[in-house]
Design a protein around this motif. Structure first.
Motif, PDB file in Angstrom:
ATOM      1  N   SER A 116       0.836  -1.210   0.000  1.00 41.14           N
ATOM      2  CA  SER A 116       0.000   0.000   0.000  1.00 41.14           C
ATOM      3  C   SER A 116       0.865   1.251   0.000  1.00 41.14           C
ATOM      4  O   SER A 116       0.463   2.279  -0.540  1.00 41.14           O
ATOM      5  CB  SER A 116      -1.031   0.000   1.133  1.00 41.14           C
ATOM      6  OG  SER A 116      -0.400  -0.181   2.339  1.00 41.14           O
ATOM      7  N   ARG A 119       1.573   1.881  -3.627  1.00 39.03           N
ATOM      8  CA  ARG A 119       0.358   2.464  -4.245  1.00 39.03           C
ATOM      9  C   ARG A 119       0.207   3.930  -3.898  1.00 39.03           C
ATOM     10  O   ARG A 119      -0.115   4.766  -4.735  1.00 39.03           O
ATOM     11  CB  ARG A 119      -0.854   1.718  -3.677  1.00 39.03           C
ATOM     12  CG  ARG A 119      -1.617   0.926  -4.681  1.00 39.03           C
ATOM     13  CD  ARG A 119      -2.681   0.172  -3.968  1.00 39.03           C
ATOM     14  NE  ARG A 119      -3.921   0.930  -3.998  1.00 39.03           N
ATOM     15  CZ  ARG A 119      -5.082   0.421  -4.362  1.00 39.03           C
ATOM     16  NH1 ARG A 119      -5.161  -0.834  -4.732  1.00 39.03           N
ATOM     17  NH2 ARG A 119      -6.157   1.136  -4.370  1.00 39.03           N
ATOM     18  N   TYR A 130      -3.285  -5.601  -6.931  1.00 38.80           N
ATOM     19  CA  TYR A 130      -3.451  -4.576  -5.894  1.00 38.80           C
ATOM     20  C   TYR A 130      -2.632  -3.320  -6.226  1.00 38.80           C
ATOM     21  O   TYR A 130      -3.145  -2.207  -6.218  1.00 38.80           O
ATOM     22  CB  TYR A 130      -3.012  -5.160  -4.543  1.00 38.80           C
ATOM     23  CG  TYR A 130      -3.102  -4.177  -3.417  1.00 38.80           C
ATOM     24  CD1 TYR A 130      -4.350  -3.782  -2.918  1.00 38.80           C
ATOM     25  CD2 TYR A 130      -1.961  -3.625  -2.852  1.00 38.80           C
ATOM     26  CE1 TYR A 130      -4.437  -2.865  -1.893  1.00 38.80           C
ATOM     27  CE2 TYR A 130      -2.048  -2.710  -1.824  1.00 38.80           C
ATOM     28  CZ  TYR A 130      -3.289  -2.334  -1.345  1.00 38.80           C
ATOM     29  OH  TYR A 130      -3.377  -1.413  -0.338  1.00 38.80           O
TER      30      TYR A 130
END
Ligand SMILES: Nc1ncnc2c1ncn2[C@@H]1O[C@H](COP(=O)(O)OP(=O)(O)O)[C@@H](O)[C@H]1O
Ligand code: SF4
Ligand SMILES: [Mg+2]
Length: 355
Positions: free
Chosen positions: A194, A197, A219
């Motif tokens: 994450s 990201r 993802y």
């Protein structure tokens, strides 16, 4: 922005037992990585992923094709003229344990490149220290807690965050993450993914994400492009969600199949891949590279290597329906491409190699 056009890399080796050997690590790889965009490469070990990452960071040469960074084609430049372009592209390696010098503290690890950078920017010592703290916060670490620590005093996840912070010291436009979470404890992987990201969304950094794992590609690469690579050739590519939801190449379908079947419990059938162990992977046939393992191979597949074509345009065979069995046609598939003579929706599962 990076544009890679028809990049090839061939290694010629001469082993004491194997004799002369040619390895086609990359066979004409094309992609465009726009600012803030994501391109993922997925494939099994040895398919050329790391070679691609190294070429894009200037750590490895290529012997064919063009690499264009921010409008400049790099192969015609001297190594010295190329260096500033490659500095915009930073790599996060697989192994955070060997990536950091064990004798340097986190403060020193970040301080060294910041000091080099200050020669250009004129940043004061104080500004460099502030920047180090800012970067640590950006990657989710408490500066006070880690600045004086050595790598061995940190967890794998924390080390990988330091590696990412170090990559950010030069204000890169592109991060290349090569299996960036595969050596990290499972409990910390999502945090790193994450973060990657986040860096894309918040800083507009482009991400080239290299992995063997579909879930992480999905993802991190959301909204980007997914390229499936097999023995150096991209055999399917398109919008990430599209390729994952409606793969048409048997190899992609196999990668996406959830459960590998143990040989002996269930023998290869019409939807089973031929086990790897039965193959001499070095043999290059003129046809489809995947044909020796493909349960759907026909005579045509071994005659000529299918090129990467748009879904619905046909790969030279008569049965590229672009809409058969639930696979969408070209119109709603985006730029979905494949290199298969018989692309269609079907279920393929991997078979583990015989031990
Ligand atoms: N320096 C090298 N010399 C010879 N062969 C190499 C070298 N680097 C990589 N290769 C070969 O190129 C192929 C692709 O390797 P690599 O890019 O590391 O794959 P991946 O990262 O997908 O596992 C492999 O067959 C590997 O053995
Ligand atoms: S071209 Fe033929 S051998 Fe290759 S993946 Fe498609 S069906 Fe299989
Ligand atoms: Mg690798």
């Amino acid at each position: 922005m990076i544009e890679a056009r028809n990049i090839t890399r061939t290694y010629r080796t001469h082993g004491a037992f194997t004799g002369p050997r040619t390895v086609h690590a990359l066979r004409g790889v094309d992609f465009t990585l726009p600012k803030g965009g994501a391109v993922s490469f997925i494939g099994e070990s040895g398919c050329g992923k790391t070679t691609l990452g190294k070429i894009l960071t200037g750590l490895e040469t290529f012997d064919g094709g063009e690499l264009v960074v921010d409008g400049t084609e790099l192969s015609g430049l001297t190594p010295r003229r190329r260096a500033p372009y490659f500095r915009r592209i930073q790599m996060v390696h697989q192994d955070p344990y060997s990536a950091l010098n064990p004798t340097r503290t986190v403060g020193q690890i970040l301080g060294d490149p910041l000091r080099m950078r200050a020669k250009e920017t004129g940043a004061s010592r104080r500004e460099q220290e502030d920047r180090a703290a800012e970067l640590l916060e950006l990657v989710g670490l408490q500066p006070d807690g880690v600045l004086g620590k050595y790598p061995h005093q940190l967890s794998g996840g924390q080390r990988q965050r330091v590696v990412i912070a170090r990559a950010l010291t030069v204000d890169p436009e592109v991060l290349i993450a090569d299996e960036a979470v595969s050596m990290i404890d499972v409990s910390m992987r999502l945090g790193i993914l994450s973060l990657l990201r986040d860096l894309r969304e918040r800083l507009g950094i482009s991400l080239l994400f290299i992995t063997h794992d579909v879930a992480t590609a999905r993802y991190v690469g959301e909204g980007g492009e997914l390229h499936v690579i097999y023995r150096g050739q991209v055999i399917e590519r398109g919008p990430t969600d599209r390729v994952i939801q409606a793969p048409v190449h048997p190899y992609t379908q196999c990668l996406l199949s959830a459960i590998p079947v143990l040989r002996g419990i269930e023998e290869p059938g019409p939807d089973r891949l031929v086990p790897l162990a039965s193959l001499d992977e070095r043999t290059d046939t003129p046809g489809c590279l995947f044909a020796p393992r493909c349960p759907f191979a026909t005579d045509a597949c071994t005659a000529e290597r299918p090129a990467l074509v748009r879904l619905g345009d046909g790969a030279g065979g008569a049965d590229d329906p672009g809409g058969a069995d639930g696979a969408a046609g070209a119109d709603d598939a985006g730029d979905h491409r494949h290199a298969c003579l018989h692309p269609e929706a079907r279920h393929v599962v991997a078979v583990e190699a015989a031990v």
